[in-house]
Design a protein around this motif. Structure first.
Motif, PDB file in Angstrom:
ATOM      1  N   ARG A  14      46.299  43.092  36.239  1.00  0.00           N
ATOM      2  CA  ARG A  14      46.115  42.510  34.954  1.00  0.00           C
ATOM      3  C   ARG A  14      45.202  41.039  35.244  1.00  0.00           C
ATOM      4  O   ARG A  14      45.719  40.281  36.265  1.00  0.00           O
ATOM      5  N   PHE A  15      44.180  40.805  34.646  1.00  0.00           N
ATOM      6  CA  PHE A  15      43.247  39.529  34.646  1.00  0.00           C
ATOM      7  C   PHE A  15      43.417  39.061  33.462  1.00  0.00           C
ATOM      8  O   PHE A  15      42.868  39.482  32.720  1.00  0.00           O
ATOM      9  N   ALA A  16      44.169  38.105  33.088  1.00  0.00           N
ATOM     10  CA  ALA A  16      44.287  37.548  31.613  1.00  0.00           C
ATOM     11  C   ALA A  16      44.526  38.575  30.651  1.00  0.00           C
ATOM     12  O   ALA A  16      45.612  39.328  30.638  1.00  0.00           O
ATOM     13  N   GLY A  17      43.773  38.898  29.844  1.00  0.00           N
ATOM     14  CA  GLY A  17      43.899  39.884  28.749  1.00  0.00           C
ATOM     15  C   GLY A  17      43.456  41.259  29.321  1.00  0.00           C
ATOM     16  O   GLY A  17      43.634  42.480  28.591  1.00  0.00           O
ATOM     17  N   LEU A  18      42.958  41.540  30.720  1.00  0.00           N
ATOM     18  CA  LEU A  18      42.403  42.647  30.966  1.00  0.00           C
ATOM     19  C   LEU A  18      43.037  43.576  31.871  1.00  0.00           C
ATOM     20  O   LEU A  18      43.639  43.122  32.978  1.00  0.00           O
ATOM     21  N   HIS A  19      43.173  44.557  31.661  1.00  0.00           N
ATOM     22  CA  HIS A  19      44.062  45.748  32.315  1.00  0.00           C
ATOM     23  C   HIS A  19      43.234  46.490  33.451  1.00  0.00           C
ATOM     24  O   HIS A  19      42.651  47.555  33.035  1.00  0.00           O
ATOM     25  N   ALA A  20      42.975  45.528  34.445  1.00  0.00           N
ATOM     26  CA  ALA A  20      42.188  46.252  35.311  1.00  0.00           C
ATOM     27  C   ALA A  20      42.256  47.588  36.420  1.00  0.00           C
ATOM     28  O   ALA A  20      41.549  48.211  36.572  1.00  0.00           O
ATOM     29  N   LEU A  21      43.895  47.825  36.395  1.00  0.00           N
ATOM     30  CA  LEU A  21      44.239  48.687  37.090  1.00  0.00           C
ATOM     31  C   LEU A  21      45.437  49.309  36.322  1.00  0.00           C
ATOM     32  O   LEU A  21      46.464  48.423  36.274  1.00  0.00           O
ATOM     33  N   LYS A  22      45.716  50.575  36.097  1.00  0.00           N
ATOM     34  CA  LYS A  22      46.563  50.892  35.174  1.00  0.00           C
ATOM     35  C   LYS A  22      47.353  52.019  35.931  1.00  0.00           C
ATOM     36  O   LYS A  22      47.144  53.240  35.906  1.00  0.00           O
ATOM     37  N   HIS A  23      48.392  51.605  36.454  1.00  0.00           N
ATOM     38  CA  HIS A  23      49.317  52.499  37.106  1.00  0.00           C
ATOM     39  C   HIS A  23      48.536  53.532  38.085  1.00  0.00           C
ATOM     40  O   HIS A  23      48.877  54.793  37.888  1.00  0.00           O
ATOM     41  N   VAL A  24      47.871  53.096  39.070  1.00  0.00           N
ATOM     42  CA  VAL A  24      47.151  53.947  39.872  1.00  0.00           C
ATOM     43  C   VAL A  24      48.099  54.296  40.747  1.00  0.00           C
ATOM     44  O   VAL A  24      48.637  53.674  41.505  1.00  0.00           O
ATOM     45  N   SER A  25      48.084  55.732  41.075  1.00  0.00           N
ATOM     46  CA  SER A  25      48.611  56.452  42.221  1.00  0.00           C
ATOM     47  C   SER A  25      47.825  57.402  42.760  1.00  0.00           C
ATOM     48  O   SER A  25      47.174  58.132  42.208  1.00  0.00           O
ATOM     49  N   PHE A  26      47.609  57.629  44.056  1.00  0.00           N
ATOM     50  CA  PHE A  26      47.186  58.472  44.910  1.00  0.00           C
ATOM     51  C   PHE A  26      47.439  58.485  46.366  1.00  0.00           C
ATOM     52  O   PHE A  26      47.889  57.122  46.898  1.00  0.00           O
ATOM     53  N   GLU A  27      47.118  59.679  46.977  1.00  0.00           N
ATOM     54  CA  GLU A  27      47.522  59.322  48.573  1.00  0.00           C
ATOM     55  C   GLU A  27      46.092  59.625  49.221  1.00  0.00           C
ATOM     56  O   GLU A  27      45.124  60.469  48.875  1.00  0.00           O
ATOM     57  N   LEU A  28      45.818  58.544  50.428  1.00  0.00           N
ATOM     58  CA  LEU A  28      44.429  58.969  51.318  1.00  0.00           C
ATOM     59  C   LEU A  28      45.065  59.601  52.340  1.00  0.00           C
ATOM     60  O   LEU A  28      45.952  59.300  52.930  1.00  0.00           O
ATOM     61  N   ILE A  29      44.394  60.518  52.488  1.00  0.00           N
ATOM     62  CA  ILE A  29      44.724  61.767  53.685  1.00  0.00           C
ATOM     63  C   ILE A  29      43.953  61.163  54.934  1.00  0.00           C
ATOM     64  O   ILE A  29      43.078  61.091  54.960  1.00  0.00           O
ATOM     65  N   GLU A  30      45.020  61.343  56.129  1.00  0.00           N
ATOM     66  CA  GLU A  30      44.583  60.982  57.372  1.00  0.00           C
ATOM     67  C   GLU A  30      43.376  61.698  57.594  1.00  0.00           C
ATOM     68  O   GLU A  30      43.304  62.928  57.636  1.00  0.00           O
ATOM     69  N   GLY A  31      42.188  61.174  58.108  1.00  0.00           N
ATOM     70  CA  GLY A  31      41.234  61.803  58.555  1.00  0.00           C
ATOM     71  C   GLY A  31      40.025  62.096  57.579  1.00  0.00           C
ATOM     72  O   GLY A  31      38.889  62.335  58.060  1.00  0.00           O
ATOM     73  N   GLU A  32      40.317  61.817  56.208  1.00  0.00           N
ATOM     74  CA  GLU A  32      39.165  62.109  55.024  1.00  0.00           C
ATOM     75  C   GLU A  32      38.188  61.100  54.922  1.00  0.00           C
ATOM     76  O   GLU A  32      38.711  60.071  55.441  1.00  0.00           O
ATOM     77  N   ILE A  33      37.377  61.460  54.144  1.00  0.00           N
ATOM     78  CA  ILE A  33      36.311  60.545  53.598  1.00  0.00           C
ATOM     79  C   ILE A  33      36.628  60.735  52.139  1.00  0.00           C
ATOM     80  O   ILE A  33      36.383  61.676  51.681  1.00  0.00           O
ATOM     81  N   LEU A  34      37.384  59.528  51.254  1.00  0.00           N
ATOM     82  CA  LEU A  34      37.506  59.713  49.997  1.00  0.00           C
ATOM     83  C   LEU A  34      36.524  58.969  49.215  1.00  0.00           C
ATOM     84  O   LEU A  34      36.319  57.651  49.406  1.00  0.00           O
ATOM     85  N   GLY A  35      35.762  59.407  48.487  1.00  0.00           N
ATOM     86  CA  GLY A  35      34.739  58.832  47.690  1.00  0.00           C
ATOM     87  C   GLY A  35      35.236  58.376  46.249  1.00  0.00           C
ATOM     88  O   GLY A  35      36.264  58.990  45.979  1.00  0.00           O
ATOM     89  N   ILE A  36      34.734  57.199  46.141  1.00  0.00           N
ATOM     90  CA  ILE A  36      35.499  56.639  44.721  1.00  0.00           C
ATOM     91  C   ILE A  36      34.091  56.355  43.857  1.00  0.00           C
ATOM     92  O   ILE A  36      33.458  55.631  44.045  1.00  0.00           O
ATOM     93  N   ILE A  37      34.307  56.953  42.564  1.00  0.00           N
ATOM     94  CA  ILE A  37      33.350  56.614  41.525  1.00  0.00           C
ATOM     95  C   ILE A  37      33.820  56.117  40.352  1.00  0.00           C
ATOM     96  O   ILE A  37      35.269  56.055  40.136  1.00  0.00           O
ATOM     97  N   GLY A  38      33.102  55.651  39.666  1.00  0.00           N
ATOM     98  CA  GLY A  38      33.635  55.031  38.382  1.00  0.00           C
ATOM     99  C   GLY A  38      32.751  54.181  37.725  1.00  0.00           C
ATOM    100  O   GLY A  38      31.860  53.377  38.416  1.00  0.00           O
TER     101      GLY A  38
END
Ligand SMILES: Nc1ncnc2c1ncn2[C@@H]1O[C@H](COP(=O)(O)OP(=O)(O)OP(=O)(O)O)[C@@H](O)[C@H]1O
Ligand SMILES: [Mg+2]
Length: 240
Positions: free
Chosen positions: A14-38
């Motif tokens: 959270r940054f002041a009133g802003l909820h910037a990350l909301k209970h984010v959970s995931f696994e990064l698999i060894e050797g992969e390329i994980l793309g992130i969009i948004g």
């Protein structure tokens, strides 16, 4: 067999009133390329900052090599094997390309000569050997991006976080960076997380794609599945 190299568990920011990350959970698999969009402001860079410790999360845990790295200083997290490039290219403008990389190499080399030698090899990998003596400030944007990747690789990371290194580049330059990132992954065994607005580029290199929206995970899966995901299309691709 897929082993998680990094586990993000219930990470909240959270940054002041802003909820910037909301209970984010995931696994990064060894050797992969994980793309992130948004969309802009979705929390992508905030997630990277949480992982490398520049802005630790308010709560949650991040597991790397069996230990929770939340709360460790950034240099410890880097030593453990996680490196990051920044969204705005960060190089020393008044230094040559070679010295920019050699400075990073000094973290693992004991002499300046050894650091310079390692730096030359790294510049070559990124196609920058012809620019070794050029001041960073005189390099075109594409070469500055490559230089930042070269610097990050001098930390010998097992996981490399790449934040929008292709922004502002033309298609030929993008393809060149994609090829080199794929070589980092395949030939040098580095697991990658790549934030990128360029969907064509991400679809080309990612094993999986994570979509964030308003700080929450919207989708995680194969590129072809995520790109067809209804909420991802609405949130990101801007189609009804
Ligand atoms: N250190 C900070 N202090 C206050 N607010 C912040 C801070 N860092 C990020 N934010 C806010 O958190 C939200 C998420 O920002 P973030 O930079 O993670 O977005 P992003 O997904 O990387 O977006 P972009 O695609 O534009 O780079 C934004 O609203 C941003 O203004
Ligand atoms: Mg960002």
């Amino acid at each position: 067999m897929s082993t998680a190299i990094l586990k993000v568990v219930d990470v909240d920011q959270r940054f002041a009133g802003l909820h910037a990350l909301k209970h984010v959970s995931f696994e990064l698999i060894e050797g992969e390329i994980l793309g992130i969009i948004g969309p802009n402001g979705a929390g992508k860079s905030t997630l990277f900052n949480a992982i490398v410790g520049t802005v630790p999360p308010a709560s949650g845990s991040i597991w790397f090599d069996g230990r929770n790295i939340v709360g460790l200083p950034t240099h410890r997290i880097a030593e453990l094997g996680i490196a990051k490039t920044s969204q705005t290219v960060q190089v020393f403008d008044e230094m040559t390309a070679l010295d920019n990389v050699a400075v990073a190499a000094l973290l693992s080399q004991t002499t300046v000569a050894a650091a310079r030698a390692a730096a030359r090899g790294e510049l070559e990998f990124w196609g920058l050997d012809g620019h070794a003596g050029t001041l960073a400030q005189d390099l075109p944007l594409a070469q500055r991006s490559l230089l930042e990747l070269a610097r990050a690789m001098m930390l010998h990371p097992r996981v490399l976080l790449v934040d929008e290194v292709m922004a502002g580049l033309n298609e030929i330059e993008v393809d060149d960076i994609l090829d080199r990132l794929m070589r980092v992954n395949r030939e040098r065994g580095v697991t990658l997380m790549v934030i990128e607005h360029n969907m064509r580029a991400l679809m080309k290199i990612s094993s999986r794609i994570l979509a964030l929206d308003y700080g929450a995970v919207l989708a995680l899966g194969k590129p072809e599945d995520v790109s067809r995901h209804k909420q991802v299309i609405e949130a990101y691709l801007g189609v009804e």
